[in-house]
Write an enzyme that holds these catalytic residues in place. Structure first.
Site, PDB file in Angstrom:
ATOM      1  N   GLY A   1       0.602  -1.208   0.017  1.00 39.52           N
ATOM      2  CA  GLY A   1       0.122  -0.066  -0.068  1.00 39.52           C
ATOM      3  C   GLY A   1       0.833   1.411   0.163  1.00 39.52           C
TER       4      GLY A   1
ATOM      5  N   ASP B   1      -6.145  -6.318  -4.245  1.00 45.28           N
ATOM      6  CA  ASP B   1      -4.998  -6.946  -4.414  1.00 45.28           C
ATOM      7  C   ASP B   1      -5.770  -8.490  -4.168  1.00 45.28           C
ATOM      8  OD1 ASP B   1      -2.036  -6.864  -3.733  1.00 45.28           O
ATOM      9  OD2 ASP B   1      -2.694  -8.735  -2.795  1.00 45.28           O
TER      10      ASP B   1
ATOM     11  N   ASP C   1      -8.776 -11.101  -8.227  1.00 39.39           N
ATOM     12  CA  ASP C   1      -7.849 -11.526  -9.115  1.00 39.39           C
ATOM     13  C   ASP C   1      -7.576 -10.150 -10.280  1.00 39.39           C
ATOM     14  OD1 ASP C   1      -5.954 -12.380 -11.273  1.00 39.39           O
ATOM     15  OD2 ASP C   1      -6.982 -14.339 -11.374  1.00 39.39           O
TER      16      ASP C   1
ATOM     17  N   ASP D   1       1.275  -2.105 -10.783  1.00 35.48           N
ATOM     18  CA  ASP D   1       2.525  -2.741 -10.451  1.00 35.48           C
ATOM     19  C   ASP D   1       2.478  -4.227 -10.287  1.00 35.48           C
ATOM     20  OD1 ASP D   1       4.985  -2.207  -9.185  1.00 35.48           O
ATOM     21  OD2 ASP D   1       4.243  -2.633  -7.476  1.00 35.48           O
TER      22      ASP D   1
ATOM     23  N   CYS E   1       9.612  -4.828  -9.838  1.00 33.85           N
ATOM     24  CA  CYS E   1      10.899  -4.509  -9.375  1.00 33.85           C
ATOM     25  C   CYS E   1      11.791  -5.612  -9.912  1.00 33.85           C
ATOM     26  CB  CYS E   1      11.106  -4.388  -7.916  1.00 33.85           C
ATOM     27  SG  CYS E   1       9.878  -5.646  -7.319  1.00 33.85           S
TER      28      CYS E   1
END
Length: 771
Positions: A193, A220, A247, A273, A326
């Site tokens: 978050g 999420d 999902d 993300d 990432c």
């Protein structure tokens, strides 16, 4: 055999016990970088080597020539801690001033364990000096007596929502999303978050507007992580945030009421993300060194593409979507973007954001890459992949073969962040703009009231979304309307009255036949009816402005006494009321009133809640007491100060008020620049002969710090309250506040969030940095 095996196991355990003290001593004496990274003695050293990783990325040439050694060296160094000051609150400047002139100054010339402490520095690319990084590790922060005050400050301010501990690169996607207060925003994979809180800040850029037109829907797939998300979002006390549990690759298409017509909800901004292999996080997730393999990327690629495609479908024309990972792996980065652009047939394009974050160093996206299996076998084109590998390697993982098509995609507009360039983690960001509908969405979806095809069952959300990615990611998106989730919403039988219409204002959880319920079962969201007798006494007691949006008030119970009243913006109300059948809502709204057990004696059964006071205050026209800075100090450090301890001006305002809940307002004096220069609004209680405040502990600490008062160490556990003997009887009766004694609990989230997080769960201040 059984006895012999047991004997061998016992012998091994004895040998391990003999060796254990030696290892602990070794690590205590010279842990080196392991100690800096926060590792304790007794654990084997994780060797920061992975030959396959080096071979893979050297072959792909993701690092400029001559920089490889610096790149690897940076990956082996611990990640600097970074913090971000919450930018939308009017006292952000006060916190920044306090940080720079008090806490950072105390770090100058300080040595810990023989090492000079580096003073934190601002991130050059983050606007207004609101983000800082420091080389102090968590272990040093927590264990060093010299840094105890600074650590206590960080923990307390994080809890009260004024500071977020967040990895530097994680701050980039929300900044590039370029969100404004009127934007409808979807955060597709939001937990834990930290990026969501950034988006909420952007909605509240103007603190004088209690209800911005925009909102954030934070989703999420993991039910438990949704409650961490709730905890993070609650710190910012916004009526414009909703946490849902789906999902992301099949998140339902919602509809809203626009002037009496049902219309599909398209989002102005979407943050995508996605779950990733995370090899850009090696500096903080040391396990990645040992576990890294190309298989993770191959398994995740399909899921990432499905999530990104689902986001693109729900983006409004002219809207902006940020895709980020990432991970440094082009299979999860450029391959997903290239495949999405190819499928969009010109509906999407990569935006050039090279000038949007001046000061940020980044590498352009790559345009050529190869695919490698976990055992080191390379494939340059899809045609080279043997049939036996087709379930693991997909055509979408390769760059487009047509050079013109590849050039037109402008993959160089993607941003690759390398760790050694600005002492950060590794990261990838791509900003997409939608020019027209996706090709398979050209025919508009059917709306309520029109005949529909039979509905397919909705897939339930997996707890771990890494599996099942081998299927062709293009297949689910080839449907003309975007999949089974885009069909009509059908009424739930139990919510339909005799007239055939749904019961007003009841937004229950979705029926189990249409969506598998998992995790904690949530109570329904029930909006207060216009003619509810509960509201007029509240309106009269606080002299609420006629413009007060009472239709936006809700509770979490359909029967019995309403104990808490929450509030959402009218736009979120619209979403809730029109989509209760298909959304699994975990939490929304902020608490604005709490019931007093004996409240009727005070003309109003509900007292104000500090959590929602900044939203509520603009509508309140009575029971407001203006206080001086000295009054605020007394009110926040004494349990129930008598009127005589407060200023004459405060006493003259309080003496004629009936007992009950009040608002305490401090207005800064611009002629006294040395005093606190931001307004403060506190909830209080006017008793017989005293006033008390109802403010969470960490918020009290925050205001006292901003006024230059340091909280003593022995007050840490009890909070900064210096209780006055004999003053207890002047506040509200004991049974009246038995549910929430003294100050409201710190992080006063909804009881369901408390139940889900549990008493042993660490606060996000310590437990959660961004993914």
């Amino acid at each position: 055999m059984g006895r012999r095996a047991r004997g061998r196991r016992l012998q091994q355990q004895q040998q391990q016990q003999q060796q254990r003290p030696t290892r602990a001593e070794d690590s205590a004496e010279g842990g080196g970088k392991r100690q800096e990274a926060g590792w304790e003695g007794g654990y084997p050293e994780i060797v920061k080597e992975n030959k396959l990783f080096e071979h893979y990325y050297q072959e792909l040439k993701i690092v400029p020539e001559g920089e490889w050694d610096r790149f690897m060296e940076a990956l082996r160094e611990p990640l600097p801690a970074t913090l971000r000051i919450t930018g939308y609150k009017s006292h952000a400047k006060e916190i920044l001033h306090c940080l720079k002139n008090k806490y950072f100054k105390e770090l100058e010339d300080l040595e810990v364990d023989g090492q000079k402490v580096e003073v934190p520095q601002p991130l050059s690319w983050y606007p207004e000096e609101l983000a800082w990084h420091t080389n102090l590790s968590r272990k040093i922060l927590r264990k060093s007596p010299q840094l105890e005050k600074f650590h206590q400050f960080l923990v307390s301010e994080t809890e009260s929502g004024n500071i977020s501990r967040q990895e530097a690169v994680s701050m980039i996607p929300p900044l590039l999303l370029n969100a404004h207060p009127h934007h409808k925003i979807l955060d597709m994979c939001a937990a834990p978050g930290s990026k969501t809180t950034q988006l909420i800040e952007m909605l509240h850029a103007d603190m004088n507007v209690p209800f911005p037109e925009g909102f954030v829907i934070a989703n999420d797939v993991d039910n438990k992580r949704c409650y961490l998300l709730v905890h993070q979002a609650k710190r910012l006390s916004s009526p414009c945030i909703m946490v849902v549990n789906h999902d992301a690759s099949s998140i339902p298409r919602l509809q809203i009421d626009v002037n009496g017509r049902k219309e599909i909800l398209f989002y102005d901004r979407i943050l995508c993300d996605v779950p990733c292999s995370g090899d850009g996080t090696m500096r903080k997730n040391i396990d990645v060194w040992k576990k890294w393999t190309t298989l993770n990327s191959l398994q995740l690629h399909g899921l990432q593409l499905r999530i990104a495609t689902r986001g693109a479908e729900q983006l409004v024309e002219g809207g902006r979507m940020v895709y980020s990972t990432c991970s440094l792996n082009p299979i999860e980065d450029e391959a997903v973007i290239a495949s999405l652009l190819e499928k969009s047939e010109g509906a999407l394009e990569l935006a050039d954001v090279s000038s949007e974050l001046p000061g940020l160093k980044w590498m352009p996206g790559i345009t050529h890459w190869k695919v490698m299996t976990k055992d080191g076998q390379w494939f340059a084109v899809w045609e080279d992949v043997p049939h036996s590998r087709h379930t693991q390697i997909r055509p979408t993982m390769f760059p487009p073969k047509d050079p013109e098509k590849l050039q037109a995609m402008h993959l160089e507009r993607c941003l690759r962040i390398l760790p050694h360039h600005q002492n950060t983690g590794g990261f990838f960001v791509a900003v997409l703009v939608k020019k027209s509908s996706m090709p398979w969405n050209k025919r508009p979806p059917k709306l309520q009231g029109e005949p529909v095809e039979p509905r397919e069952p909705v897939r339930s959300s997996p707890a771990h979304p890494t599996g099942g990615a081998a299927a062709d990611p293009a297949e689910p998106e080839r449907k003309p309307v975007g999949g089974p989730d885009d069909t009509d919403i059908t009424e739930r039988p139990e919510n339909v009255g005799s007239s055939g219409s749904k019961k007003d204002g009841v937004c229950g959880p979705p029926p189990s036949k249409k969506m598998k319920l998992f995790g904690f079962k949530e109570d329904p969201f029930v909006f207060i009816p216009e003619d509810d007798p509960l509201f007029p006494p509240i309106q009269k007691f606080y002299a609420l402005d006629p413009s007060f949006p009472k239709m936006n008030l809700l509770t979490r119970t359909t029967e019995g006494k309403k104990r808490q009243l929450y509030m959402v913006s009218k736009e979120l109300r619209n979403v809730l009321v029109n989509n209760s059948e298909r959304m699994k809502v975990i939490n929304t709204g902020i608490k604005v009133w709490c019931r007093n057990n004996s409240g009727e004696e005070f003309d109003c059964a509900f007292r104000l809640a500090q959590e929602g006071i900044y939203t509520l205050y603009p509508f309140i026209n009575s029971r407001i007491i203006t206080v001086s800075i000295e009054d605020v100090k007394i009110l926040l450090t004494q349990e129930n100060p008598f009127f005589r301890k407060l200023s004459n001006e405060t006493y003259s305002q309080a003496k004629d008020l009936a007992k009950g809940s009040i608002v305490l307002k401090y207005e800064p004096d611009p002629t006294k620049p040395d005093t606190l220069q931001c307004p403060i609004v506190l909830c209080g209680w006017r008793g017989k002969a005293s006033i008390r405040t109802f403010v969470p502990k960490n918020e009290r600490l925050h205001y006292l710090r901003m006024m230059g008062l340091e909280v003593l160490a022995e007050e840490k556990k009890e909070g900064p309250v210096l209780a006055q003997e004999g003053a207890g009887s002047s506040g509200p009766p004991e049974d009246e506040v038995s549910a929430e004694p003294g100050a409201e609990p710190a992080a006063s989230t909804d009881t369901r969030a408390h139940a889900a997080l549990g008493p042993s769960d660490p606060a996000p201040a310590e437990a959660a940095l961004s993914r």
